[in-house]
Structures are given as structure tokens and as C-alpha cells.
Write a protein that holds these residues in place. Structure first.
Motif, PDB file in Angstrom:
ATOM      1  N   ASP A  15       0.746  -1.137  -0.033  1.00 11.26           N
ATOM      2  CA  ASP A  15      -0.172   0.021  -0.134  1.00 11.26           C
ATOM      3  C   ASP A  15       0.883   1.482  -0.028  1.00 11.26           C
ATOM      4  N   PHE A  18      -0.536   3.280   4.831  1.00 12.69           N
ATOM      5  CA  PHE A  18      -1.149   2.427   5.837  1.00 12.69           C
ATOM      6  C   PHE A  18      -0.485   2.454   7.270  1.00 12.69           C
ATOM      7  N   ALA A  73       0.602  -5.785   3.169  1.00 12.70           N
ATOM      8  CA  ALA A  73       0.232  -4.554   3.013  1.00 12.70           C
ATOM      9  C   ALA A  73      -1.005  -4.605   4.264  1.00 12.70           C
ATOM     10  N   GLY A  74      -0.660  -5.086   5.352  1.00 12.58           N
ATOM     11  CA  GLY A  74      -1.586  -5.241   6.365  1.00 12.58           C
ATOM     12  C   GLY A  74      -2.624  -5.904   5.618  1.00 12.58           C
ATOM     13  N   GLY A  76      -5.472  -8.770   4.976  1.00 15.99           N
ATOM     14  CA  GLY A  76      -6.402  -9.713   5.784  1.00 15.99           C
ATOM     15  C   GLY A  76      -6.301 -10.800   4.961  1.00 15.99           C
ATOM     16  N   ARG A  81      -9.853 -14.096  -0.876  1.00 18.43           N
ATOM     17  CA  ARG A  81      -8.604 -14.179  -1.390  1.00 18.43           C
ATOM     18  C   ARG A  81      -7.802 -15.324  -1.191  1.00 18.43           C
ATOM     19  N   LYS A 120     -11.614   2.454   1.335  1.00 17.01           N
ATOM     20  CA  LYS A 120     -10.574   2.054   0.182  1.00 17.01           C
ATOM     21  C   LYS A 120     -10.827   1.207  -0.743  1.00 17.01           C
ATOM     22  N   THR A 123     -10.792  -3.346  -0.169  1.00 15.62           N
ATOM     23  CA  THR A 123     -10.086  -3.721   1.192  1.00 15.62           C
ATOM     24  C   THR A 123     -11.524  -4.381   1.896  1.00 15.62           C
ATOM     25  N   THR A 124     -11.092  -5.106   2.848  1.00 16.70           N
ATOM     26  CA  THR A 124     -12.204  -5.837   3.597  1.00 16.70           C
ATOM     27  C   THR A 124     -13.125  -4.732   4.286  1.00 16.70           C
ATOM     28  N   ASP A 164      -9.052  -0.139   9.104  1.00 19.04           N
ATOM     29  CA  ASP A 164      -8.516  -1.076  10.241  1.00 19.04           C
ATOM     30  C   ASP A 164      -8.478  -0.245  11.377  1.00 19.04           C
TER      31      ASP A 164
HETATM   32  N1  GLN Z   1      -6.638  -5.164   6.213  1.00 23.03           N
HETATM   33  C1  GLN Z   1      -7.559  -4.523   5.167  1.00 23.03           C
HETATM   34  C2  GLN Z   1      -7.616  -5.539   4.002  1.00 23.03           C
HETATM   35  O1  GLN Z   1      -6.784  -6.684   4.044  1.00 23.03           O
HETATM   36  C3  GLN Z   1      -6.971  -3.443   4.802  1.00 23.03           C
HETATM   37  C4  GLN Z   1      -5.570  -3.190   4.171  1.00 23.03           C
HETATM   38  C5  GLN Z   1      -5.110  -1.853   3.666  1.00 23.03           C
HETATM   39  O2  GLN Z   1      -5.862  -1.019   3.670  1.00 23.03           O
HETATM   40  N2  GLN Z   1      -3.865  -1.758   3.111  1.00 23.03           N
HETATM   41  O3  GLN Z   1      -8.534  -5.370   3.039  1.00 23.03           O
END
Ligand code: GLN
Length: 232
Positions: A15, A18, A73-74, A76, A81, A120, A123-124, A164
Motif C-alpha cells: 500500500d 497504511f 500490506a496489512g 487480511g 482471497r 478504500k 479492502t475488507t 482497520d
Molecule cells: N486489512 C485490510 C484488508 O485486508 C486493509 C488493508 C489496507 O488497507 N492496506 O483489506
């Protein structure tokens, strides 16, 4: 040249902003929990890589089209996915939550009726927002980047954002954005490193080996603590 050698580094997509997982700091260095984890693992496992901060959705697409070898990228680990990507073992857990500006008169999700909320793309958080949009009667506006999401909130076009929880808590603490959380955390997921399904299995294996070592030595905890302090 062998993949992962200095001449042919792995391309890792991420990302753009983030924080505290990936972001450009005041010195202009691209840092964060994800970047530290990747760096320590690569050093330990002996591979070279190049980070491409493309934005979350662009990173997903780069990974899916093999323009990137890996993604951190953080991100999930979700069943949807997992159909298209292979994930590492998890390294963090977080849920998405709605937040409004501190001085907003919005108190509950019901107060969002007829309003715009910012999310965004890919994203989740955006997925859960779209799932409950009809129930609460709000409109979802999608942004490619968290920065644009918060700008839209501060400009008053959107009355709430969904992202998040730890990322917003960090933004509120360090970024000077006065946020107040509403509702509960939703879509709690484990963060993982991803490769395209069936591809770059050697990279995934090295990531997992390195991550296990980081967990066992408490270094993972130290990296997270370094950015989030007690609030992780
Ligand atoms: N954790 C969230 C996801 O997996 C957001 C990740 C992000 O915005 N970089 O969608």
C-alpha cells in the motif's frame, strides 16, 4: 539470474499509506511494521527484494497478474482471497471500524443514513461497508488511498471513514486527525504475506520460516511494539 538474487530481486507490492504498517516517514524513508518484518526476514533468509508502494488495490492487481512476486500490506487473510492467493502464517490481527471526526454529531451507525462514507477500494473495510450500506442507508465512496479518504472526511464530503482500527488509532494519535470510533470492529482478520496461487512457493516458504523465527525470538512483538507501543 536466480529469482531473489541481488540482480533479480523479488518484487513486493504494498500500500502507499497504511501507517504504521507502511508509510513514508518525515525523512522520506518508506518504513513500517510490514517493511521491518520483510527486511528482517529477507536478511535472515538471504533473499533480495524491491518494494513497490502501489496502493492496496493496485497491489492486489499486480500480484494477481504476476507483476509482483509477493504482497505485504496489512492484508487480511480472507476465504475469497485464499481462492486466488497463497498466504503466509498470520502476523497480526485487526478489524475494520467506522470513525467520524471527533466533533461530529454522528453517534451511531444509524446516524449515517443518507450520508456519504469513505472506504478504500479492494479492502475488507470497503466490502463490509458495501454489505451494510443498504441496512443503514448510507452511500459508499471508494478511494484508492487512505490519504484521500481522510481528506474527504476533513472536507466534509464524507461524514465517516471505515478502515482497520489500529491504523486509525495511529492516525488519530500521530497524524493529528481527531477521530472518534462508532459501532463495533467488523471483519476481524489475520494479516498475512501473499503470493499468487501456486507461484513463488520458495519465497512463501522463506517468509514463513523467517516469520516463525521472529515469533519465537519475540522480535515480531518488538517490531510491533516499536510502532504501536502498548496499544497493539
Ligand atoms: N486489512 C485490510 C484488508 O485486508 C486493509 C488493508 C489496507 O488497507 N492496506 O483489506
Amino acid at each position: 539470474q536466480e529469482k531473489g538474487s541481488p540482480e533479480n530481486p523479488y518484487i513486493i507490492a504494498t500500500d502507499t499509506t497504511f501507517a504504521p504498517f507502511e508509510f513514508a516517514n518525515q525523512a522520506g524513508d518508506f518504513v513500517g511494521i510490514d517493511m521491518d518484518i520483510l527486511e528482517v526476514i529477507a536478511t535472515e533468509e538471504g533473499f533480495s527484494y524491491e518494494v513497490k508502494p502501489l496502493g492496496f488495490n493496485a497491489a492486489l492487481q499486480a500480484l494477481e497478474s504476476n507483476q509482483a512476486d509477493g504482497m505485504i500490506a496489512g492484508m487480511g487473510i480472507t476465504p475469497a482471497r485464499q481462492e486466488i492467493f497463497d498466504f503466509s502464517i498470520p502476523y497480526y490481527e485487526a478489524g475494520a471500524q467506522f470513525a467520524v471526526l471527533e466533533n461530529s454529531d454522528i453517534q451511531t451507525l444509524e446516524d449515517l443514513a443518507g450520508k456519504n462514507i469513505a472506504a478504500k477500494t479492494g479492502t475488507t473495510g470497503s466490502a463490509v461497508a458495501e454489505q451494510v450500506a443498504a441496512e443503514y442507508g448510507f452511500n459508499v465512496t471508494l478511494f484508492e488511498d487512505s490519504v484521500n479518504m481522510y481528506e474527504d472526511l476533513q472536507a466534509g464530503n464524507s461524514v465517516a471513514v471505515i478502515e482497520d482500527y489500529p491504523v486509525m488509532a495511529y492516525a488519530a494519535k500521530t497524524g493529528g486527525i481527531p477521530l472518534r470510533f462508532i459501532g463495533e470492529q467488523m471483519e476481524v482478520t489475520q494479516y498475512g504475506f501473499a503470493v499468487n496461487k501456486g507461484r513463488n512457493q520458495e519465497l512463501l516458504q522463506m517468509f514463513n520460516d523467517g516469520l516463525l523465527a521472529l515469533q519465537e525470538s519475540d522480535e515480531l512483538e518488538a517490531i510491533i511494539y516499536n510502532y504501536l507501543g502498548e496499544e497493539n
